[in-house]
Design an enzyme around this catalytic site. Sequence first.
Site, PDB file in Angstrom:
ATOM      1  CB  SER A  41       0.281  -0.833  -0.878  1.00 18.17           C
ATOM      2  OG  SER A  41       1.376  -0.025  -0.524  1.00 18.17           O
ATOM      3  CG  ASP A 184       0.343  -1.070   2.685  1.00 17.70           C
ATOM      4  OD1 ASP A 184      -0.487  -1.818   2.155  1.00 17.70           O
ATOM      5  OD2 ASP A 184       1.505  -0.929   2.265  1.00 17.70           O
TER       6      ASP A 184
END
Length: 333
Positions: A41, A184
């Site tokens: 992320s 993510d």
Amino acid sequence: MAKTALVVSGGGSKGAFAVGVVKYLAENRPDIQFDTLCGTSTGSLIVPMAALGEISLLETIYTTQTTADVVITGNILNRFARANSLYDAGPLARQITTNYTDERFKQLAASKKEVFLTTVCLQTGRITYFSNTGMPMLNTNYDVVKLNDGQAFREAVLASSCQPVFMPPIEVSAVTEKPRQFVDGGLREYAPIQLAIDNGATEVYAILLTPETAATSNERFTSTFNILESTISWFTNDVAVNDVQIPLLYNRALQYIDAVKQKMLDAGVKQADIDKFFDVPGANPFLGKKELTIHIIRPDAPLGGGAGGLVFDPTEMKGMMAKGMEVAERLFS
């Protein structure tokens, strides 16, 4: 060859803390050099620039951006019915296009640094790492895809940064199978410490963007949206615990095995017989493995930045960066 790895977890705007740590190490501990850099992320936004030594650019990015520079948060109800995410990540995509250029990708590809960006494939559920290296991985629990051009590189950075539900899934052109959408990596791996170990790291510097003890709240939840945010936050905390505890358990197991072997030697058992008992090909997961040095670098208290780190406030992020430098100084001075 033994490697040293930098691992940066997910956390959105909280990444400013990691930038503070990286800045401190670059300025004060140039003896610490990273061969492998793994990010999830916001960590995937940080590690390519850290590999290139672009610390000043990272500092600018993580101390000047507002929420509107990253996501458009309006029209949630309309988007819930018609779109594949609650927020529009167009601003983030444009920033990635500006900063993660073809030239920077060429520099990264030509370097000896191995960079891994963590995602999860929605179609397969598998952790997928996008990397500038073609090195095959021996662990069958995840996939590694080599990036060959700047466009695929930018797509992979964006995919790793897009929190599912809040931000849209991303298709990456480096993957030939269709459809394949990526989100993510924090959905399954908050901090890719195990990947660094699999890739040969014997010393790992892991920057985690949450404190060891998660924050609690006395707030009464009356909004579906807030409940969703809180649920994802607690889920992420659980993933973080697993990502840290498993490598530490691995170390404890190696220490225990070494202690047992030493006691057997002290009792007069020959080394050849000890090897015969312990080193069973195909059955001993610790065969040939060495004890790791793992440095866990994390804040003492919650950093802020809202649930999932999706609130970007320049003043708050400057404080996070200063906190990262403070913690790094305490640990490594």
